[in-house]
Design a protein around this motif. Structure first.
Motif, mmCIF file in Angstrom:
data_model
loop_
_atom_site.group_PDB
_atom_site.id
_atom_site.type_symbol
_atom_site.label_atom_id
_atom_site.label_comp_id
_atom_site.label_asym_id
_atom_site.label_seq_id
_atom_site.Cartn_x
_atom_site.Cartn_y
_atom_site.Cartn_z
ATOM 1 N N GLU A 363 54.581 48.316 25.303
ATOM 2 C CA GLU A 363 53.523 47.270 24.517
ATOM 3 C C GLU A 363 52.115 47.632 24.743
ATOM 4 O OE1 GLU A 363 54.165 43.455 27.351
ATOM 5 O OE2 GLU A 363 56.213 44.481 26.895
ATOM 6 N N ASP A 364 51.818 47.101 23.637
ATOM 7 C CA ASP A 364 49.694 46.854 23.236
ATOM 8 C C ASP A 364 49.734 45.614 22.925
ATOM 9 O OD1 ASP A 364 47.611 47.965 23.051
ATOM 10 O OD2 ASP A 364 48.282 48.892 21.164
ATOM 11 N N ARG A 365 49.188 45.278 24.335
ATOM 12 C CA ARG A 365 49.187 43.747 24.017
ATOM 13 C C ARG A 365 47.837 43.505 23.643
ATOM 14 N NH1 ARG A 365 48.270 42.558 28.989
ATOM 15 N NH2 ARG A 365 48.158 44.091 30.238
ATOM 16 N N PRO A 366 47.040 42.151 23.001
ATOM 17 C CA PRO A 366 46.110 42.029 23.226
ATOM 18 C C PRO A 366 45.450 41.008 24.526
ATOM 19 C CG PRO A 366 47.539 40.372 22.006
ATOM 20 C CD PRO A 366 48.060 41.643 22.124
ATOM 21 N N ASP A 368 42.933 38.525 26.661
ATOM 22 C CA ASP A 368 42.250 37.319 26.506
ATOM 23 C C ASP A 368 41.047 37.802 26.757
ATOM 24 O OD1 ASP A 368 42.019 37.344 29.380
ATOM 25 O OD2 ASP A 368 44.052 36.261 29.264
ATOM 26 N N LEU A 372 39.563 41.012 29.755
ATOM 27 C CA LEU A 372 38.748 41.559 28.597
ATOM 28 C C LEU A 372 37.561 41.818 29.346
ATOM 29 C CD1 LEU A 372 38.645 43.873 26.672
ATOM 30 C CD2 LEU A 372 37.609 41.915 25.117
ATOM 31 N N GLU A 394 40.988 49.917 22.301
ATOM 32 C CA GLU A 394 42.002 48.721 21.237
ATOM 33 C C GLU A 394 43.043 48.158 22.012
ATOM 34 O OE1 GLU A 394 44.107 49.834 17.417
ATOM 35 O OE2 GLU A 394 44.082 51.394 18.024
ATOM 36 N N ARG A 395 43.254 46.623 21.732
ATOM 37 C CA ARG A 395 43.271 46.050 23.417
ATOM 38 C C ARG A 395 43.147 46.184 24.388
ATOM 39 N NH1 ARG A 395 47.464 43.565 19.932
ATOM 40 N NH2 ARG A 395 47.154 43.364 18.187
ATOM 41 N N SER A 396 44.404 46.800 24.786
ATOM 42 C CA SER A 396 43.847 47.374 26.150
ATOM 43 C C SER A 396 44.468 48.611 26.502
ATOM 44 C CB SER A 396 45.930 46.458 26.924
ATOM 45 O OG SER A 396 47.282 47.405 26.389
ATOM 46 N N ARG A 397 44.388 49.687 24.938
ATOM 47 C CA ARG A 397 43.972 51.051 25.695
ATOM 48 C C ARG A 397 42.680 51.650 25.300
ATOM 49 N NH1 ARG A 397 50.265 52.345 22.598
ATOM 50 N NH2 ARG A 397 51.731 50.226 24.300
ATOM 51 N N ARG A 408 45.404 53.168 29.808
ATOM 52 C CA ARG A 408 46.139 51.440 29.813
ATOM 53 C C ARG A 408 45.903 50.407 30.184
ATOM 54 N NH1 ARG A 408 52.161 52.921 25.848
ATOM 55 N NH2 ARG A 408 50.817 55.435 25.173
#
Length: 445
Positions: A363-366, A368, A372, A394-397, A408
């Motif tokens: 999962e590459d989840r955004p 919140d 963040l 980028e997102r969680s990575r 990650r």
């Protein structure tokens, strides 16, 4: 029958009553003295003694009766519905006829008892196998019937003319505990129905239930759920006081048990893979060993129950833990919903962190705003300004500038290190609270 008892059944109770409930009597031969031993070894025998001692008005008489029973002063014991009888001999040779009366269950109560038993498959199987499960007491109580005696239920009568339990009736009750050790159905006979009559009634009830029309199916309407009747707290606590103590925890074996070999001269059935079955058996033994080790760890009872695995998660777990033969791997990859080339990365993630690490791989989840901000703060605190690696978020990575390493941020707030190998991101080590430590894992330091 062991423990010195010999029992016979008669068709005439000898009390002048002609109804079927009273037309049973069992006589048990006298027992030898029993110095230094308890009067009950089974759950039913101990439950009977506890009920006797909890409801007696004069514990001194019980103590004297226990002495008489230990010395072998109780003669043959006759048991029939509502009554137990024996001749009791004192040390000086004087003898007394002693009877103890116990209230019989009426027809309505027996009807409820049979109904309760037929509603519970476990009770049916046990009773038809001539066994009496202890939980029968609780379930009968929930249905409004007390099998064990309560206060005032045991009415003593003795030719010594004592007004309450005398040593002779008390000795008789102590011997009954040893009867119950050998055959708990004696209690039901005292309550009004012997084993044969009870089993006949149970089989009739089962046959009637099996032959009854399905009213719900005929009406094509759902039957309202009547709900499950509970047990009052008072009854639950009372039953708990007579339940046997839990056994001691088992010792942890040094290693999991060996799986059986399925390499036989008999060809397997079509579709059965012996090698795969052996792998599953080894895996089951290893999992059982780990679960037992975990259960024996102090504080285990306070931990949350782990969630059940999905089929896809379990296929990855097997690939990671069971070390399957190469030709089985493609079947596990299919079960995990992955390509064969993608399964090794999933298996590595599982070894490093189980289901959570597997979710981080997939999962590459955004993130919140709060998550963040927390991640950026921890990254900023991990290195001095001139030592921090250049990372693209980028997102969680967070990926290195050259595109070869990655951190990650997992849903558990931990950092998971990754390396790119042959164009594929691959877990590089276990997760860490410290992003700098996880980055060192990614670098292979």
């Amino acid at each position: 029958m062991s423990d010195g008892y010999e029992a016979e059944e008669f068709t005439d109770g000898g009390d002048g009553r002609e109804d079927g409930l009273a037309a049973q009597e069992r006589t048990f031969a006298a027992l030898p003295p029993a110095p230094g031993r308890g009067f009950a070894a089974s759950w039913w025998g101990k439950a009977w003694l506890k009920a006797l001692e909890d409801t007696a008005l004069d514990l001194r008489q019980l103590k004297a009766g226990r002495r008489v029973a230990r010395e072998g002063g109780v003669g043959a014991v006759s048991v029939r519905p509502g009554r137990i009888t024996a001749v009791v001999r004192e040390r000086d040779g004087s003898t007394y006829r002693s009877d103890v009366l116990l209230q019989e269950l009426d027809e309505q109560e027996w009807d409820r008892f049979l109904g309760m038993a037929t509603e519970r498959t476990g009770h049916i199987a046990a009773l038809l196998d001539r066994e009496m499960p202890p939980h029968l007491v609780e379930d009968a109580a929930a249905a409004g019937m007390d099998l064990l005696p309560g206060i005032g239920d045991l009415e003593p009568r003795c030719t010594c003319e004592a007004w309450d339990h005398c040593p002779h009736t008390a000795a008789l009750c102590y011997q009954v505990a040893r009867l119950l050790d050998q055959d708990p159905f004696v209690l039901l006979l005292m309550r009004g129905r012997g084993e044969r009559m009870l089993l006949d009634g149970l089989q009739e009830r089962i046959a009637a239930t099996a032959g009854a029309p399905d009213v719900a199916a005929e009406a094509e309407e759902p039957v309202p759920d009547p709900g499950v009747s509970g047990v009052p707290a008072e009854q639950a606590y009372a039953a708990g006081s007579i339940l046997p103590a839990l056994p001691a925890p088992p010792e942890l074996p040094g290693e999991p048990g060996a799986a059986p070999s399925l390499d036989t001269e008999t060809d397997p059935e079509a579709g059965v893979d012996p090698t795969a079955l052996e792998m599953l058996a080894r895996d089951a033994a290893a999992r059982a060993h780990r679960m037992l080790a975990d259960a024996l760890t102090p504080g285990h009872e306070g931990r949350p129950v782990p969630e059940s695995l999905t089929v896809r998660q379990d296929a990855v777990r097997l690939a990671a833990d069971a070390r399957p033969e190469p030709w089985i791997v493609h079947r596990l990859a299919s079960g995990a919903g992955r390509t064969r080339a993608g399964l090794p990365a999933a298996a590595a993630a599982w070894r490093y962190g189980g289901a959570t690490a597997l979710a981080v791989l997939d999962e590459d989840r955004p993130l919140d705003g709060e998550a963040l901000a927390r991640a950026r703060t921890r990254l900023a605190e991990a290195w001095e300004e001139d030592e921090a690696p250049r990372l693209r978020a980028e997102r969680s990575r967070w990926t290195s500038a050259d595109g070869g390493l990655q951190l990650r941020y997992g849903p558990d707030g931990r950092w998971y290190p990754y390396r790119k190998e042959n164009g594929q991101w691959f877990p590089a080590g276990p997760s860490d609270d410290d992003p700098a430590a996880a980055w060192a894992e990614a670098q292979g330091v």
